[in-house]
Design a protein around this motif. Structure first.
Motif, PDB file in Angstrom:
ATOM      1  N   TRP A   1       0.839  -1.197   0.000  1.00 21.54           N
ATOM      2  CA  TRP A   1       0.000   0.000   0.000  1.00 21.54           C
ATOM      3  C   TRP A   1       0.878   1.253   0.000  1.00 21.54           C
ATOM      4  O   TRP A   1       0.679   2.181  -0.770  1.00 21.54           O
TER       5      TRP A   1
ATOM      6  N   ASP B   1      -8.604   9.148   1.170  1.00 24.00           N
ATOM      7  CA  ASP B   1      -7.811   8.823   2.344  1.00 24.00           C
ATOM      8  C   ASP B   1      -8.716   8.663   3.565  1.00 24.00           C
ATOM      9  O   ASP B   1      -8.564   7.746   4.366  1.00 24.00           O
TER      10      ASP B   1
ATOM     11  N   ILE C   1      -4.245   7.326  -3.235  1.00 25.40           N
ATOM     12  CA  ILE C   1      -3.761   6.285  -2.315  1.00 25.40           C
ATOM     13  C   ILE C   1      -2.866   6.974  -1.310  1.00 25.40           C
ATOM     14  O   ILE C   1      -1.736   7.342  -1.610  1.00 25.40           O
ATOM     15  N   ALA C   2      -3.380   7.157  -0.117  1.00 21.32           N
ATOM     16  CA  ALA C   2      -2.626   7.905   0.883  1.00 21.32           C
ATOM     17  C   ALA C   2      -1.658   6.997   1.615  1.00 21.32           C
ATOM     18  O   ALA C   2      -2.040   5.944   2.105  1.00 21.32           O
ATOM     19  N   GLY C   3      -0.401   7.406   1.669  1.00 20.61           N
ATOM     20  CA  GLY C   3       0.595   6.632   2.407  1.00 20.61           C
ATOM     21  C   GLY C   3       0.286   6.651   3.901  1.00 20.61           C
ATOM     22  O   GLY C   3      -0.523   7.442   4.378  1.00 20.61           O
TER      23      GLY C   3
ATOM     24  N   SER D   1       1.335   4.193  -2.825  1.00 21.75           N
ATOM     25  CA  SER D   1       1.077   5.601  -2.592  1.00 21.75           C
ATOM     26  C   SER D   1       2.229   6.468  -3.084  1.00 21.75           C
ATOM     27  O   SER D   1       2.033   7.614  -3.469  1.00 21.75           O
TER      28      SER D   1
END
Lengths: 286, 312, 270
Positions: free
Chosen positions: A25, A249, A43-45, A29
């Motif tokens: 994931w 997010d 895609i939020a880290g 991101s």
């Protein structure tokens, strides 16, 4: 068939898989800093998740308990964020629990009552089969029309969905009680009522446990669906509301919390009911 | 009939409560000649299979609905006759739907759309799920990797992914089909794995003593033996797929039964909603019945063969 | 106390039909009549499918006859009840109750006070040799032990008639012989004066010879013979080899059909 067994090695691999997914994931991101809207990454880290996203949860806090609401101008704080997450989770869980209790008890009681005589069982068979096959989630608009989009409406919807499953499950479980136990009890002098209490009820416990776990899954789905389609609070509400702004997010954060909640509930339900079945042979304690 | 025999009340009426053993049947068969030929026999048993009491139960249900509709206004609970009429009327042509922006203003086209999505999703999802499930039962490393994902996905309502799919794939076929594929894959994986695991090891051992190789065991033993349980899982997956598809359409779609429901709900039209639900339910039941018939026809041999498997 | 009844169990022209899945009528029991005096140990013997189990079910009250009358202890049989105890072929011990609670079950149903029923249950568990597993769950016991529990339960419940439907057929040879002894011990140790009237269904000829006062032979739903066995108990292996017992055994084997070759080709060749 030769089956794969659960060994310690397998458990480590499972943990490794979870860790790999988390890393995957994070990699995604970084590789895809695509944004659905300015400032909102698709895609939020994890670093974003635990800071900006978490803080943004404060937006959903209505105010109270000495912590002011963001909508009234107060700044975002972690405290407000945590409070908001707790409060919305609470709302969702309360709806689920009430629906589960109502539907479960009603379904069980009606199922036992109907099973008393073979006539009543055959009488209700077709209507119940019909209701069971009606897609539950498609019925949200109908329930909203009948009972509104407030608490009672959601609880009744969940209760209906679970009630139908538990009812059908109870009737089926009673039917599956091996005739030999019934014959034995009658030969030993038990009246029908005593037999119901001392033989039928314990005998259906293993199957009722499976029914319970199944209805738990359906219940969560029903609550989520009801919140998606008309709610003012709850985890589902946040997901859908944030979705309208493409705040992926925030959606991801709440979704993760939701997943954790359902997994915990499943394990807890499984563990609690397993104690009722200490007498059962291994095959029935899945 | 065997079901009636298992009822909790000692059933004095069931003349066939305890079917006689094979030997008794055989010895009496010589005494009484076979009647009329196979067609007549199956017709007779078919007529007996339709249970009048169950049928009566359905009639009572409809009558109760009818009676209740007197207690409430038609805006809350329309009578069954009105719903049925509305269903038939709107099936081919429902002009009021076009007013609300539904692409095809009739129930038929939207039903086809929904059914198509369900069919595609079930086929793809089942293929992936079954293959993964069967493999995971045989290859333990594969199982260790895939199992945690699938079991977690099995406890979490797949619905949680719906809003994500809507954003990623937009408002169209893909998001709805994607959601249902996800759902069917997880269910079929769990069922296929369980079916393969529940298979009595004795069959494989026996096959090996007869000289069967690995490939033969998979093709001649594993696949056919797991078919009944897998088909059972398919029925369950299909039942849930309809609702998931409908709710996905409810959340964001331009056509399909879900869209129709959304539109009718906005217009406060319980008669239309119930008619649509009735149609959807009817289709779901018919498909389920067809699948049940297939199961009975092609997988009826399996009574009592699995070791400790659950009764689905 | 009443004198022992001459007609404890009485069957008059009892018949039982079944309808097969394809609609054909099958006669499982055809015009059976016999009388059993109180205290007699009777074995019903016959090949599989001869109707003996169906007959027992009717006597127990679990199945109604299609025609004919069944009278036990002066009362017509219309349902199951504690006066006619049954030991089934499969395991009937309730898995959700501990062993001691199982043995007490019948007494509990008839509202015997807790202390009293506990004592009765314990006494019978002692007589079948299972005192040490009083608090065990049934799933922890072997098949033979479960049968002992079932026997103890039925004896603890009282009742003047006892019916057993091939109770030991699913067990291995050694366990079967042990349980036969357990049953006979409990039966002869009955302190109430007159022994229970016992009906024991079996397809095992040796078992019948070891246990019965009287053997009723069945074939294809009809009773074909009524053989008294007047050997004193306990019957050792030697007493079973004496000429009168061998003669009875020969008769039984003939009725079952085991004195003829099994394969038709062999018969043609012979």
């Amino acid at each position: 068939m030769k089956t794969a067994g659960h060994t310690t090695r397998d458990r480590w691999i499972s943990l490794g898989v979870l860790a790999a997914i988390a890393l995957f994931w994070q990699a995604l991101s970084i590789l895809f800093p695509v944004e659905a809207a300015p400032g909102e990454p698709m895609i939020a880290g994890w670093q974003v998740m635990f800071s900006k996203t978490l803080l943004s949860m404060a937006d959903y806090w209505q105010g109270g308990l000495g912590v002011p609401s963001v909508s009234e101008g107060a700044p975002r704080t972690y405290l407000a964020a945590i409070l908001s997450l707790l409060s919305h989770s609470f709302d969702t869980i309360v709806r689920l629990v009430c629906g589960l209790a109502l539907g479960g008890v009603a379904g069980l009681a009606l199922g036992l009552a109907v099973s008393w005589s073979a006539w009543s069982r055959r009488l209700v068979d077709l209507p119940v089969q019909f209701l069971r096959t009606l897609p539950l989630l498609a019925m949200v608009p109908l329930f909203q029309l009948w009972f509104g989009t407030y608490f009672i409406g959601k609880v009744l919807f969940v209760a209906y969905g679970i009630g139908v499953i538990v009812f059908a499950g109870t009737v089926n479980a009673v039917r599956n009680v091996p005739q030999i136990y019934i014959d034995n009890a009658r030969s030993l002098g038990a009246s029908k009522a005593t037999m119901y209490r001392t033989v039928i009820l314990p005998a259906i416990l293993p199957e009722m446990r499976s029914t319970l776990l199944l209805s738990l899954g359906t219940g969560w789905g029903a609550v989520l669906g009801a919140e998606y389609l008309g709610a003012q609070s709850g985890l589902g509400y946040i997901i859908v509301y944030a979705g309208q702004f493409a705040y992926l997010d925030r959606m991801s954060l709440v979704a993760i919390i939701f997943i954790i909640a359902t997994s915990i509930s499943y394990r807890a339900a499984g563990a609690l009911t397993a104690r009722m079945l200490e007498w059962a042979p291994e095959s029935q304690r899945a | 009939m065997a079901e009636a025999a298992k009822s909790s009340a000692t059933n004095w009426d069931a003349a066939d409560r305890r079917p006689p053993s094979a030997a008794a049947v055989r010895s009496n068969e010589k005494a009484t000649p076979r009647a009329n030929g196979r067609l007549t026999l199956s017709l007779r048993s078919g007529i007996r299979a339709v249970d009048p009491l169950r049928f009566l139960g359905l009639i009572i249900f409809v009558l109760a609905w009818y009676a209740l509709s007197f207690l409430f206004q038609p805006i809350i609970l329309p009578p069954p006759a009105a719903v049925l009429v509305r269903l038939l009327a709107d099936f081919w042509d429902a002009p009021n739907l076009s007013y609300y922006g539904v692409a095809e203003p009739n129930l038929y086209a939207n039903l086809i759309y929904t059914a198509e999505n369900v069919a595609i999703a079930v086929l793809i999802g089942a293929a992936i799920g079954i293959v993964c499930g069967l493999v995971s039962a045989r290859v333990s490393i594969f199982r260790a990797i895939v199992d945690p994902i699938m079991t977690t996905a099995g406890t979490v309502p797949i619905l949680v992914a719906a809003p994500f799919l809507l954003i990623w794939f937009g408002v169209g076929r893909e998001s709805a089909v994607g959601l249902v594929i996800f759902y069917v894959t997880v269910i079929m994986y769990l069922f296929a794995q369980k079916a393969a695991s529940n298979l009595n090891p004795i069959y494989e051992e026996f096959a090996r003593t007869l000289g069967a190789g690995q490939r033969q065991i998979v093709v001649d033993l594993l696949l056919p033996a797991t078919v009944p349980e897998i088909l059972g899982g398919l029925r369950i997956a299909l039942a849930g797929a309809w609702g998931l598809e409908a709710v996905s359409e409810l959340l964001g779609s331009q056509e399909g039964m879900g869209k129709v429901l959304e539109v009718l709900a906005g217009a406060t039209d319980p008669e239309g909603i119930m008619a649509t639900l009735l149609l959807l339910g009817f289709v779901a039941i018919s498909v389920d019945a067809a699948l049940a018939w297939i199961v009975a026809r092609f997988a009826g041999w399996n009574a009592g063969l699995h070791s400790g498997g659950s009764r689905t | 106390m009443n004198p022992p009844s001459n007609r404890m169990i009485e069957l008059v022209h009892v018949q039982r039909d079944f309808r097969r899945a394809d609609g054909q009528r099958v006669q499982a029991v055809v015009d059976v009549s016999f009388v059993i005096p109180e205290g007699q140990f009777v074995c019903l013997v016959g090949p599989s499918g001869c109707g003996k189990s169906t007959l027992l079910q009717m006597l127990a009250g679990l199945l109604p006859p299609s025609s004919g009358g069944i009278v036990v202890d002066g009362k017509e049989v219309s349902g199951p009840g504690p006066e006619r105890g049954v030991v089934f072929q499969k395991d009937s011990v309730f898995p959700w109750m501990r062993v001691i609670d199982n043995v007490e079950y019948g007494l509990k149903c008839r509202r015997v006070p807790p202390a009293e029923r506990r004592e009765i249950a314990r006494s019978y568990l002692r007589q079948v040799g299972l005192s040490h597993v009083e608090r065990a769950w049934p799933r922890e016991l072997s098949g033979g032990m479960l049968k002992r529990v079932a026997i103890a339960t039925v004896f603890a419940n009282g009742g003047r008639v006892l019916m057993l439907d091939e109770p030991f057929s699913a067990l291995d040879y050694v366990t079967r012989r042990q349980l036969q002894d357990v049953l006979l011990n409990l039966w002869s140790a009955d302190k109430s004066g007159v022994r229970k009237t016992v009906l024991f269904v079996t397809h095992d000829v040796d078992e019948a010879l070891a246990l019965a006062d009287r053997i009723l032979v069945f074939r294809s739903g009809c009773q074909v013979d009524d053989i008294p066995v007047e050997k004193a108990r306990p019957r050792s292996a030697d007493s079973l080899l004496e000429p009168d017992m061998i003669a009875i055994k020969r008769k039984l084997l003939h009725h079952i059909g085991l004195d003829r070759p099994a394969l038709p080709d062999a018969e043609a060749a012979a």
